[in-house]
Design a protein around this motif. Structure first.
Motif, PDB file in Angstrom:
ATOM      1  N   PRO A   1     -34.934  35.177  75.197  1.00 17.30           N
ATOM      2  CA  PRO A   1     -36.098  34.502  74.625  1.00 17.30           C
ATOM      3  C   PRO A   1     -37.154  34.241  75.695  1.00 17.30           C
ATOM      4  CG  PRO A   1     -34.283  32.965  74.881  1.00 17.30           C
ATOM      5  CD  PRO A   1     -33.751  34.327  75.216  1.00 17.30           C
ATOM      6  N   ALA A   2     -38.415  34.355  75.326  1.00 14.36           N
ATOM      7  CA  ALA A   2     -39.513  34.125  76.248  1.00 14.36           C
ATOM      8  C   ALA A   2     -40.029  32.708  76.071  1.00 14.36           C
ATOM      9  CB  ALA A   2     -40.631  35.141  75.984  1.00 14.36           C
ATOM     10  N   PHE A   3     -40.062  31.955  77.144  1.00 18.01           N
ATOM     11  CA  PHE A   3     -40.545  30.587  77.082  1.00 18.01           C
ATOM     12  C   PHE A   3     -41.954  30.477  77.649  1.00 18.01           C
ATOM     13  CE2 PHE A   3     -35.920  30.238  77.248  1.00 18.01           C
ATOM     14  CZ  PHE A   3     -35.722  29.561  76.068  1.00 18.01           C
ATOM     15  N   GLY A   4     -42.403  31.518  78.288  1.00 17.70           N
ATOM     16  CA  GLY A   4     -43.743  31.502  78.859  1.00 17.70           C
ATOM     17  C   GLY A   4     -44.555  32.627  78.257  1.00 17.70           C
ATOM     18  N   ILE A   5     -45.242  33.341  79.109  1.00 17.23           N
ATOM     19  CA  ILE A   5     -46.073  34.446  78.678  1.00 17.23           C
ATOM     20  C   ILE A   5     -45.536  35.704  79.344  1.00 17.23           C
ATOM     21  CG2 ILE A   5     -48.399  35.394  78.768  1.00 17.23           C
ATOM     22  CD1 ILE A   5     -49.386  32.475  78.916  1.00 17.23           C
TER      23      ILE A   5
ATOM     24  N   LYS B   1     -54.656  35.255  80.028  1.00 15.16           N
ATOM     25  CA  LYS B   1     -53.446  34.765  79.365  1.00 15.16           C
ATOM     26  C   LYS B   1     -52.939  33.471  79.998  1.00 15.16           C
ATOM     27  CE  LYS B   1     -51.795  39.071  77.406  1.00 15.16           C
ATOM     28  NZ  LYS B   1     -50.761  40.115  77.441  1.00 15.16           N
ATOM     29  N   LEU B   2     -53.055  33.362  81.308  1.00 16.59           N
ATOM     30  CA  LEU B   2     -52.563  32.163  81.988  1.00 16.59           C
ATOM     31  C   LEU B   2     -53.601  31.044  82.031  1.00 16.59           C
ATOM     32  CD1 LEU B   2     -50.545  33.722  84.936  1.00 16.59           C
ATOM     33  CD2 LEU B   2     -49.671  32.732  82.826  1.00 16.59           C
ATOM     34  N   ASN B   3     -54.876  31.390  81.916  1.00 15.58           N
ATOM     35  CA  ASN B   3     -55.937  30.389  81.917  1.00 15.58           C
ATOM     36  C   ASN B   3     -57.039  30.829  80.960  1.00 15.58           C
ATOM     37  OD1 ASN B   3     -57.653  28.312  82.478  1.00 15.58           O
ATOM     38  ND2 ASN B   3     -58.141  28.973  84.550  1.00 15.58           N
ATOM     39  N   PRO B   4     -56.869  30.594  79.667  1.00 13.57           N
ATOM     40  CA  PRO B   4     -57.853  31.064  78.678  1.00 13.57           C
ATOM     41  C   PRO B   4     -59.257  30.492  78.890  1.00 13.57           C
ATOM     42  CG  PRO B   4     -55.870  30.257  77.599  1.00 13.57           C
ATOM     43  CD  PRO B   4     -55.746  29.934  79.042  1.00 13.57           C
ATOM     44  N   LYS B   5     -59.376  29.363  79.549  1.00 15.60           N
ATOM     45  CA  LYS B   5     -60.687  28.753  79.771  1.00 15.60           C
ATOM     46  C   LYS B   5     -61.537  29.537  80.766  1.00 15.60           C
ATOM     47  CE  LYS B   5     -59.017  24.130  78.833  1.00 15.60           C
ATOM     48  NZ  LYS B   5     -58.794  22.783  79.375  1.00 15.60           N
TER      49      LYS B   5
ATOM     50  N   GLY C   1     -38.624  44.479  87.367  1.00 19.04           N
ATOM     51  CA  GLY C   1     -38.669  44.874  85.971  1.00 19.04           C
ATOM     52  C   GLY C   1     -40.097  45.164  85.524  1.00 19.04           C
ATOM     53  N   ASN C   2     -40.232  45.632  84.282  1.00 18.31           N
ATOM     54  CA  ASN C   2     -41.550  45.987  83.759  1.00 18.31           C
ATOM     55  C   ASN C   2     -42.366  44.788  83.311  1.00 18.31           C
ATOM     56  OD1 ASN C   2     -41.146  48.732  84.145  1.00 18.31           O
ATOM     57  ND2 ASN C   2     -40.138  48.952  82.169  1.00 18.31           N
ATOM     58  N   GLU C   3     -41.679  43.764  82.809  1.00 16.39           N
ATOM     59  CA  GLU C   3     -42.360  42.573  82.332  1.00 16.39           C
ATOM     60  C   GLU C   3     -41.751  41.335  82.989  1.00 16.39           C
ATOM     61  OE1 GLU C   3     -41.903  42.579  78.102  1.00 16.39           O
ATOM     62  OE2 GLU C   3     -43.872  43.482  77.823  1.00 16.39           O
ATOM     63  N   ILE C   4     -42.607  40.342  83.191  1.00 18.11           N
ATOM     64  CA  ILE C   4     -42.172  39.076  83.769  1.00 18.11           C
ATOM     65  C   ILE C   4     -42.570  37.965  82.823  1.00 18.11           C
ATOM     66  CG2 ILE C   4     -42.390  37.504  85.720  1.00 18.11           C
ATOM     67  CD1 ILE C   4     -43.072  39.859  87.462  1.00 18.11           C
ATOM     68  N   ASP C   5     -41.662  37.052  82.603  1.00 18.39           N
ATOM     69  CA  ASP C   5     -41.895  35.887  81.753  1.00 18.39           C
ATOM     70  C   ASP C   5     -42.311  34.742  82.668  1.00 18.39           C
ATOM     71  OD1 ASP C   5     -41.926  34.203  79.632  1.00 18.39           O
ATOM     72  OD2 ASP C   5     -39.758  34.059  79.425  1.00 18.39           O
ATOM     73  N   ILE C   6     -43.595  34.346  82.597  1.00 20.85           N
ATOM     74  CA  ILE C   6     -44.133  33.382  83.552  1.00 20.85           C
ATOM     75  C   ILE C   6     -44.585  32.101  82.849  1.00 20.85           C
ATOM     76  CG2 ILE C   6     -46.096  32.955  85.084  1.00 20.85           C
ATOM     77  CD1 ILE C   6     -45.867  35.684  86.105  1.00 20.85           C
ATOM     78  N   VAL C   7     -44.294  30.986  83.496  1.00 21.67           N
ATOM     79  CA  VAL C   7     -44.805  29.681  83.090  1.00 21.67           C
ATOM     80  C   VAL C   7     -45.377  29.031  84.341  1.00 21.67           C
ATOM     81  CG1 VAL C   7     -44.234  27.416  82.157  1.00 21.67           C
ATOM     82  CG2 VAL C   7     -42.998  29.431  81.358  1.00 21.67           C
ATOM     83  N   ILE C   8     -46.679  28.696  84.302  1.00 19.18           N
ATOM     84  CA  ILE C   8     -47.261  27.973  85.443  1.00 19.18           C
ATOM     85  C   ILE C   8     -47.912  26.693  84.962  1.00 19.18           C
ATOM     86  CG2 ILE C   8     -47.598  29.948  86.921  1.00 19.18           C
ATOM     87  CD1 ILE C   8     -50.569  29.854  86.218  1.00 19.18           C
TER      88      ILE C   8
END
Length: 117
Positions: free
Chosen positions: A11-15, A45-49, A110-117
């Protein structure tokens, strides 16, 4: 950090972000053939503003801030960034050694990283 190398359910908890794009943000170098599109994706994606700060200088400033946060939280990405920056040359696409090292880093992360900052 959740590294997705297998087809198992995680499961992805971040982006979920493309690893190549994240490395472009942390290294502040264009490593792929898609220009600033990958950097733009990660920043938005990490900072929509930050969408109202369009332009080369705006994205570079945002990439520095977001890249520092990513490297502070994820030591594997920090090590990969330092390794890329130490071996980077202006003609990296021609350098076989750099391409092999870059491929090994991508295989490890890996190809994708699940990131939460």
């Amino acid at each position: 950090m959740n590294i997705n190398n297998s087809m198992q359910y995680n499961p992805a908890f971040g982006i979920k972000l493309n690893t190549k794009d994240v490395l472009e943000v942390t290294t502040l170098k264009i490593l792929n053939n898609n220009g600033l599109n990958g950097v733009r994706d990660v920043i938005l994606k990490l900072n929509p503003k930050s969408e109202n700060r369009i332009g080369n200088k705006g994205f570079k400033g945002q990439a520095q801030i977001i890249g520092a946060k990513i490297m502070q939280k994820y030591p594997q990405i920090k090590l990969a960034t330092e390794k890329i920056n130490s071996h980077y040359t202006s003609d990296f696409k021609k350098s076989k050694h750099f391409q092999e090292m870059y491929k090994n880093i991508l295989d490890t992360l890996g190809n994708e990283i699940d990131i939460v900052i």
